[in-house]
Design a protein around this motif. Sequence first.
Motif, mmCIF file in Angstrom:
data_model
loop_
_atom_site.group_PDB
_atom_site.id
_atom_site.type_symbol
_atom_site.label_atom_id
_atom_site.label_comp_id
_atom_site.label_asym_id
_atom_site.label_seq_id
_atom_site.Cartn_x
_atom_site.Cartn_y
_atom_site.Cartn_z
ATOM 1 N N VAL A 73 0.861 -1.173 0.000
ATOM 2 C CA VAL A 73 0.000 0.000 0.000
ATOM 3 C C VAL A 73 0.902 1.230 0.000
ATOM 4 O O VAL A 73 1.657 1.460 0.943
ATOM 5 N N LEU A 74 0.837 2.018 -1.087
ATOM 6 C CA LEU A 74 1.735 3.144 -1.289
ATOM 7 C C LEU A 74 0.949 4.342 -1.810
ATOM 8 O O LEU A 74 -0.215 4.221 -2.179
ATOM 9 N N VAL A 75 1.604 5.502 -1.865
ATOM 10 C CA VAL A 75 0.978 6.632 -2.550
ATOM 11 C C VAL A 75 1.041 6.360 -4.047
ATOM 12 O O VAL A 75 1.917 5.634 -4.514
ATOM 13 N N PRO A 76 0.101 6.898 -4.842
ATOM 14 C CA PRO A 76 0.130 6.658 -6.289
ATOM 15 C C PRO A 76 1.439 7.150 -6.901
ATOM 16 O O PRO A 76 2.013 8.148 -6.448
ATOM 17 N N GLY A 77 1.872 6.472 -7.937
ATOM 18 C CA GLY A 77 3.104 6.896 -8.597
ATOM 19 C C GLY A 77 3.635 5.849 -9.546
ATOM 20 O O GLY A 77 3.109 4.740 -9.638
ATOM 21 N N GLY A 78 4.690 6.210 -10.262
ATOM 22 C CA GLY A 78 5.282 5.271 -11.204
ATOM 23 C C GLY A 78 6.367 5.920 -12.026
ATOM 24 O O GLY A 78 6.889 6.991 -11.696
#
Length: 492
Positions: free
Chosen positions: A74-79
Motif C-alpha cells: 500500500v503506497l501513494v500513487p506513482g510510477g
Amino acid sequence: MSLSHHHIRTTVDTYLARHPHEREQLSVLLDALDRPGEDIASRSTFTGHVTCGAIVVDQLGRILHVLHLASGKVLVPGGHTEPTDDSLAAAAIRELHEETGIPARAVTPWPGYETVPLDIDIHDIDAHPGKGEPAHQHFDLRFLFRLRTTEVSVVLQEEEVGGIEWRPVDRVTSPTLREKLLKLPLQVEPETANASALIYNDRGEYLLHLRDYFPGQIWEPGMWSLLGGGREPQDATLEHTVRRELAEEAGLEIASLSPFGTEYASHDDGTTVPIAIYAGRWNGDPRELHLTEGVMLAWFAPDDLHRLRIADTTSDLVRRHAAGHPPMRSGPEAEPEEQRLAPPHGTVPNIIGVHLYLERPDGTVLLGLRHPDSAFAPSTWHVLAGHCEQENAIDCLIREAREEAGLHIERQDVELVHVVHHIGQPRNPPRMGLFFRARTWSGEPVLREPDKCTQWKFWDPAALPDDLVPYTRLAIEKIQNDELYSETGWPA
C-alpha cells in the motif's frame, strides 16, 4: 524525449537545500546524476532510475494510498516517467490520473512545493525475469497536492491497482514521508489565491505583458509581467484561475499547463502575496490576440530581460525555466525575424476540440447544460467536449467522457462523423471541431464536473433547445444528413 538531466539535477539540488542532512542517504542518487551520459529518467536504466509519486491530501488531512498489485504494498500513487512528461511534478499527476482516474484539475500543488518534492525515497526493486528486468533501485520523488473537491470519482487501473484508501497521517506507510507530513498543517487551507502563466515558444522566448501605468491601483504598474490574476469563487483550482485569466485578458487558450513554481509579488505598500505559476508552450503571434487589459504583449528572450522594467522575481522565474528548457528551434535553422514576428496569413495554429455525438437507439442525442459561470457559452447546451492535450483525439474523447460524465467508451467503438472548422471573432484563433460517434458505451451520464455542466439530457434532433451552441447545432444537422464537413464564422 526523456526529462532532462538538468531538470532532475535542479529538482534534487533544491530539495537538498531544504534537507541538507539527507545528502548522505541520497548519495546513490547523486552518484547516478554525476555519471555522464546516464539517463536516469528511463525505466531501462537498471543502475537505478527516477519514479514520481503523488501525495494527495483531502479536506480532512488524510493521504491517498493505493494497493499496488505487483508489489502487494500500500503506497501513494506513482510510477515511472514518460517521454511526454513536461516535468517531474507533471509525471506524478499523470500517474495519479492513470492509477486512480482522479483528473489533474481535481488537485492543486501545495504552495511552496510546486516544483520541489516533499520527500525523496530510494528503495530496492526485485528482479522481474518475465520482463527482462534485473534487480534495481527506484529514486522516488514525491510531490505534494491538495484535493480540491469533496467528491471525486475513482476509476482504478485494474491491471496495476487493487484498491484505494485514505489514511490519516500517522498511518502513512513510508516513515520518511510520514515524518515530513506530521510537520505540515494539512487541515489548513493553503493561502495561495493567485495564479499566472509562464508561456514560452519553441525559440526559447517568453510572453510578457506590459501593464498599465496606474500607480496605487494595480500591482507592478508600467512593468512587464506574466498574464494571470486572482482566484474567483467559480475556479475549482488555480489552474482554472489561470486559464480563465488567459481567456479574459487575451482570448488565449493553452493546450497544456503544468505547475512550475511560486512567485512572491510585492505591492507598493510592501504587501507580498504568493502566486502559483503554470508553464505552457504556445507558438502564436501575440499581435493577433485580443488584449483587454494592459498595453501590449510581446516575446522576449531571457538574455533581453535586463533591458526591461521587470520584477526580479519574474526575471528569475523566466531564467530558471529557460535553464531547463532549451529552445527547440535556434541557430541557422530558425525562422527569419520577419517570419517569426509576422507569420503569413493561414499559418496560425488551430485549436483542436473533440466532441462526443452520443445517440440512443431512439435517436435522441446527449447534450449538457453548461454552468452559468463558464467562460465559454454559459447557460447554453452543448455536446460533451474538450480540448486535445498531449494526446491523440480519440484518447481525448475517451478521457473527457469518463471525467465529465462517467461514460466508458472503447476505442474500437468510436467513429468520426463530422468536422466543423469554425471561428468566433476574426481575431480569435480558429478551431477544428472533431465530432465522434460512440456506437456503444457503458454507463449513464452523471455530473462528474458540476462546475462545468449542471445537467445532462437526451434531446430529439428535430426539437433541439434554442440556447444551443451554434456550431453544435450545425454539426448535429450535418450528422443527421451524413455530411462529413462544414464551416462557420468565416468571413464571406
